[in-house]
Design a protein around this motif. Structure first.
Motif, PDB file in Angstrom:
ATOM      1  N   GLU A   1      40.517 -31.258  56.772  1.00 51.70           N
ATOM      2  CA  GLU A   1      40.267 -32.695  56.887  1.00 51.70           C
ATOM      3  C   GLU A   1      38.805 -32.967  56.558  1.00 51.70           C
ATOM      4  OE1 GLU A   1      41.324 -33.447  60.913  1.00 51.70           O
ATOM      5  OE2 GLU A   1      43.380 -32.681  60.685  1.00 51.70           O
ATOM      6  N   THR A   2      38.555 -33.941  55.696  1.00 50.24           N
ATOM      7  CA  THR A   2      37.191 -34.233  55.267  1.00 50.24           C
ATOM      8  C   THR A   2      36.822 -35.677  55.577  1.00 50.24           C
ATOM      9  OG1 THR A   2      37.901 -34.850  53.041  1.00 50.24           O
ATOM     10  CG2 THR A   2      37.329 -32.539  53.406  1.00 50.24           C
ATOM     11  N   ASP A   3      35.531 -35.881  55.781  1.00 48.97           N
ATOM     12  CA  ASP A   3      34.972 -37.224  55.949  1.00 48.97           C
ATOM     13  C   ASP A   3      33.706 -37.269  55.104  1.00 48.97           C
ATOM     14  OD1 ASP A   3      33.566 -39.531  56.786  1.00 48.97           O
ATOM     15  OD2 ASP A   3      34.553 -39.496  58.736  1.00 48.97           O
ATOM     16  N   THR A   4      33.820 -37.908  53.940  1.00 46.94           N
ATOM     17  CA  THR A   4      32.699 -37.923  53.010  1.00 46.94           C
ATOM     18  C   THR A   4      31.508 -38.661  53.577  1.00 46.94           C
ATOM     19  OG1 THR A   4      34.274 -37.864  51.171  1.00 46.94           O
ATOM     20  CG2 THR A   4      32.007 -38.516  50.665  1.00 46.94           C
TER      21      THR A   4
ATOM     22  N   ARG B   1      30.066 -36.561  56.265  1.00 50.79           N
ATOM     23  CA  ARG B   1      29.850 -35.213  55.733  1.00 50.79           C
ATOM     24  C   ARG B   1      30.333 -34.154  56.711  1.00 50.79           C
ATOM     25  NH1 ARG B   1      28.316 -33.743  51.542  1.00 50.79           N
ATOM     26  NH2 ARG B   1      27.570 -31.715  52.252  1.00 50.79           N
ATOM     27  N   THR B   2      31.617 -34.244  57.037  1.00 54.35           N
ATOM     28  CA  THR B   2      32.229 -33.248  57.914  1.00 54.35           C
ATOM     29  C   THR B   2      33.451 -32.641  57.242  1.00 54.35           C
ATOM     30  OG1 THR B   2      33.657 -34.865  59.039  1.00 54.35           O
ATOM     31  CG2 THR B   2      31.482 -34.424  60.010  1.00 54.35           C
ATOM     32  N   LEU B   3      33.716 -31.396  57.582  1.00 47.92           N
ATOM     33  CA  LEU B   3      34.910 -30.683  57.165  1.00 47.92           C
ATOM     34  C   LEU B   3      35.523 -30.064  58.407  1.00 47.92           C
ATOM     35  CD1 LEU B   3      36.883 -29.242  55.190  1.00 47.92           C
ATOM     36  CD2 LEU B   3      35.157 -27.427  54.973  1.00 47.92           C
ATOM     37  N   THR B   4      36.793 -30.347  58.643  1.00 42.19           N
ATOM     38  CA  THR B   4      37.492 -29.797  59.810  1.00 42.19           C
ATOM     39  C   THR B   4      38.609 -28.889  59.343  1.00 42.19           C
ATOM     40  OG1 THR B   4      37.007 -31.745  61.164  1.00 42.19           O
ATOM     41  CG2 THR B   4      38.816 -30.334  61.881  1.00 42.19           C
ATOM     42  N   VAL B   5      38.632 -27.669  59.874  1.00 43.26           N
ATOM     43  CA  VAL B   5      39.718 -26.719  59.638  1.00 43.26           C
ATOM     44  C   VAL B   5      40.552 -26.683  60.906  1.00 43.26           C
ATOM     45  CG1 VAL B   5      40.344 -24.358  59.033  1.00 43.26           C
ATOM     46  CG2 VAL B   5      38.263 -25.379  58.073  1.00 43.26           C
TER      47      VAL B   5
ATOM     48  N   TYR C   1      31.482 -29.588  50.121  1.00 41.45           N
ATOM     49  CA  TYR C   1      32.706 -29.097  50.746  1.00 41.45           C
ATOM     50  C   TYR C   1      33.582 -30.218  51.294  1.00 41.45           C
ATOM     51  CZ  TYR C   1      30.418 -24.615  50.243  1.00 41.45           C
ATOM     52  OH  TYR C   1      29.805 -23.501  49.725  1.00 41.45           O
ATOM     53  N   THR C   2      33.239 -31.469  50.994  1.00 44.56           N
ATOM     54  CA  THR C   2      34.151 -32.570  51.279  1.00 44.56           C
ATOM     55  C   THR C   2      34.939 -32.957  50.035  1.00 44.56           C
ATOM     56  OG1 THR C   2      32.543 -34.310  50.754  1.00 44.56           O
ATOM     57  CG2 THR C   2      32.547 -33.459  53.021  1.00 44.56           C
ATOM     58  N   ALA C   3      34.625 -32.343  48.896  1.00 40.43           N
ATOM     59  CA  ALA C   3      35.290 -32.674  47.638  1.00 40.43           C
ATOM     60  C   ALA C   3      36.606 -31.904  47.515  1.00 40.43           C
ATOM     61  CB  ALA C   3      34.385 -32.349  46.458  1.00 40.43           C
TER      62      ALA C   3
ATOM     63  N   ARG D   1      47.060 -27.550  54.057  1.00 37.96           N
ATOM     64  CA  ARG D   1      47.239 -28.914  53.573  1.00 37.96           C
ATOM     65  C   ARG D   1      45.939 -29.707  53.639  1.00 37.96           C
ATOM     66  NH1 ARG D   1      52.494 -29.829  57.482  1.00 37.96           N
ATOM     67  NH2 ARG D   1      53.946 -28.432  56.384  1.00 37.96           N
ATOM     68  N   THR D   2      45.858 -30.694  52.777  1.00 38.41           N
ATOM     69  CA  THR D   2      44.757 -31.652  52.836  1.00 38.41           C
ATOM     70  C   THR D   2      45.252 -32.986  52.294  1.00 38.41           C
ATOM     71  OG1 THR D   2      42.410 -31.965  52.327  1.00 38.41           O
ATOM     72  CG2 THR D   2      43.810 -31.233  50.529  1.00 38.41           C
TER      73      THR D   2
END
Length: 639
Positions: free
Chosen positions: A69-72, A75-79, A196-198, A218-219
């Motif tokens: 899961e990303t939040d541009t 600037r966060t990436l969640t696994v 890493y949000t791309a 999944r994303t």
């Protein structure tokens, strides 16, 4: 709802280790995602097993998966995974202390790798001793973990900036499983930090490192339908570990597609080797023999090795310890079920399981090449033309499999101008009473076929192997025999191609010739003493006046050149000049010497005779200008 936040300090040793992990890895920062996905996959595996073991476990196993899961904007990436999760005590034990044991040893190895500026080794060390989670701090300023163990009511929140402390907090409404949120550092191409949000970045990393994870990754992606932006959930990984399926279920097209994926070669593979080992140590392997050699096959700095996975998690793409260098052309994947993750390449070479896989894979590949020769001679001919030179290196480096390599090898021979022969076929064609497998080494087939060393052998119908690869100069000396039959160079030692009866009949004639030519041989030995150690009559010549041979254990001139080219010059080796007593030039020289041993022209003729023999075998003249001048003078005198 959440509870009170508690702050804890890392242990001093753990804090030092954390700083090394964060600041000492200069390349492959993308690997952090492999570690987090691998941890999530393990959590899903554990939940599946636990639910089978405990039917009363209060856990949802209907849709086990991993989410990115990303939040541009933030600037966060969640696994995130919905696997087994952790209790508060698990978090403290597995996350808060970094590594329960072996911390000092790991820190030492990591520091040594950094001091040596060995980025590849440093990358391999990530994840050792249970610290793979902390590779997140290579790309994040702050990491938040929220987890709840399946069957438990309360979850735990863990957070740290990776400096010296971490915070713990109970969470009542946490979902089952674990979510790791990375508050990413700014994008910095110079520091190899990607966005890493791309979507394309995540897709690329997952395909490279986690494509065969058995759970869906999944994303949410944005697509456009009829001009309207929409969002949809996509699975990034194929989950198709081809090597894990039964060969009967796989089509040739699937094998070919996978070969092209792992080899970056768009031609079809020559042969597929799909194998599985079960028992105390399990692994699966899907290997390929290519149909053409890469241009850098014989270059020292060429990439080589197969892809190594552990439980479908990608570990390294050029694992050179799984196969010997002489099988460097083999492409494919090896997936072990029980192997220490992410240790250094030096340690891999000492790992007992790696050594066991190494031995088994080599035997499987050689057996496949052997069967290819029997089942499909045309494809085998292609294989040998492309990779035979590399395979023969194993005759020097792999004594355990030397006999098998000899069995699958082919060699040019005087028997057939087109098709090479095996040593087994050579033996079947040996003449009655023949005790040796004869061979000659040199730069090319054309040059060897015109070599004076072959004259008597060809005249009497003996087959001779024509060995033209540089490695041939070395292995024939070390191997020495095949299936009990000695190998013998036609350019070394004494040659006796006569039967016992013929030897007895010609013994008197030979003694007479030795007496007749004795004075000439002695004189030539003295006159050419700087170049040769002996002059003798030859039994290997039929049309040439002379040839140069070595003693049985002498280094060949070609091998001497090879050593010299590698900066390892050998002491000069004097060789033997053999004369054909039936050649007109030699008989004329004997008569001229008997008439006037002091004739100056005889010395010039002796030099020319030696130079002609040297040139006939492809040797180099010490003084080409003098040889040309003497030859011109002799030609002029004869006109």
């Amino acid at each position: 709802m959440t509870g009170t936040v508690e702050t804890f300090e890392f242990q001093s040793e753990s804090r030092q280790l954390l700083q090394l992990v964060v600041h000492s890895i200069y390349s492959e920062k993308d690997i952090f995602l492999r570690e987090l996905v691998s941890n999530a996959s393990d959590a899903l595996d554990k939940l599946r097993l636990e639910s089978l073991r405990d039917s009363g476990l209060d856990a949802d196993t209907s849709d086990l998966h991993i989410s990115l899961e990303t939040d541009t904007a933030e600037r966060t990436l969640t696994v995130r995974d919905n696997g087994i999760g952790m209790t508060r005590d698990d978090v403290v034990e597995l996350i808060g202390t970094i590594a329960k044991s072996g911390t000092a040893e790991f820190a030492r190895k990591l520091k040594e790798a950094n001091d040596a500026k060995d980025a590849a080794v440093s990358t391999d060390l990530i994840g050792s001793f249970g610290v793979g989670f902390y590779s997140s701090f290579m790309v994040a300023d702050r990491v938040t973990l929220v987890t709840r163990r399946a069957g438990e009511k309360e979850g735990t929140r863990w957070e740290s900036e990776g400096e010296g402390t971490y915070r713990l907090q109970p969470v009542e409404d946490a979902p089952q499983g674990t979510a790791v949120t990375l508050h990413l550092k700014p994008v910095d191409e110079e520091d190899n930090l990607h966005d890493y949000t791309a979507e394309h970045t995540l897709r690329s990393i997952v395909r490279r490192h986690s494509d065969f994870i058995p759970w869906p990754i999944r994303t949410e992606v944005e697509r456009e339908e009829d001009g309207t932006p929409t969002r949809a959930v996509e699975t990034l990984n194929s989950m198709k570990a081809l090597w894990g399926r039964s060969p009967e279920e796989i089509s040739e097209e699937e094998y070919t597609e996978f070969y092209r994926h792992v080899s970056h070669d768009w031609s079809d593979p020559l042969r597929t080797i799909h194998t599985r080992a079960e028992g105390t140590f399990e692994y699966q392997a899907l290997l390929f023999l290519p149909s053409r050699a890469p241009v850098d096959l014989h270059q020292q700095d060429a990439r080589r090795g197969v892809n190594l996975y552990v439980r479908r998690v990608f570990i390294m793409d050029d694992c050179t310890t799984l196969l010997p260098d002489y099988l460097r052309f083999v492409k494919g994947v090896v997936d072990a079920q029980d192997l220490s993750l992410n240790v250094s390449r030096e340690a891999l070479q000492q790992d007992r399981q790696i050594q066991l896989m190494h031995r088994r894979l080599v035997k499987k590949i050689l057996a496949s090449i052997k069967s290819l020769r029997t089942e499909d001679p045309e494809r085998y001919a292609t294989f040998w033309r492309e990779f035979g030179r590399a395979l023969k290196e194993g005759l020097l480096s792999d004594a355990d499999n030397r006999a098998t390599i000899l069995e699958v090898s082919s060699f040019a021979s005087t028997h057939d101008a087109e098709a090479p022969t095996s040593l087994r076929d050579y033996k079947e064609r040996m003449k009655e009473g023949q005790e040796h497998i004869y061979y000659v080494t040199g730069a090319s087939r054309a040059r060897l076929e015109s070599s004076p060393h072959l004259e008597a052998f060809l005249a009497k119908g003996y087959e001779v192997l024509l060995l033209t690869d540089p490695v041939d100069e070395v292995w024939v000396e070390q191997v020495g025999e095949f299936d009990g039959t000695p190998l013998q160079s036609v350019a070394k030692g004494q040659v006796d191609l006569e039967s016992a009866e013929q030897d007895a009949e010609e013994g008197e004639e030979a003694a007479q010739r030795k007496e007749e030519f004795g004075p000439l041989l002695e004189w030539l030995g003295t006159r050419l003493g700087e170049e040769v150690k002996e002059v003798r009559l030859s039994s290997r010549l039929t049309t040439s006046p002379a040839c140069i041979v070595g003693d049985e254990f002498d280094v060949t001139p070609t091998l001497e050149k090879m050593y010299r080219a590698m900066g390892q010059p050998l002491p000069p080796v004097k060789r033997i000049l053999e004369l054909n007593p039936d050649h007109a030039l030699v008989t004329a020289l004997r008569s001229a010497h008997a008439a006037s041993a002091e004739d100056a022209a005889l010395g010039d003729t002796a030099e020319l005779l030696y130079g002609m023999a040297l040139l006939a075998e492809g040797g180099d003249l010490a003084d080409p200008a003098r040889f040309s001048r003497l030859l011109a003078e002799r030609l002029a005198a004869g006109l």
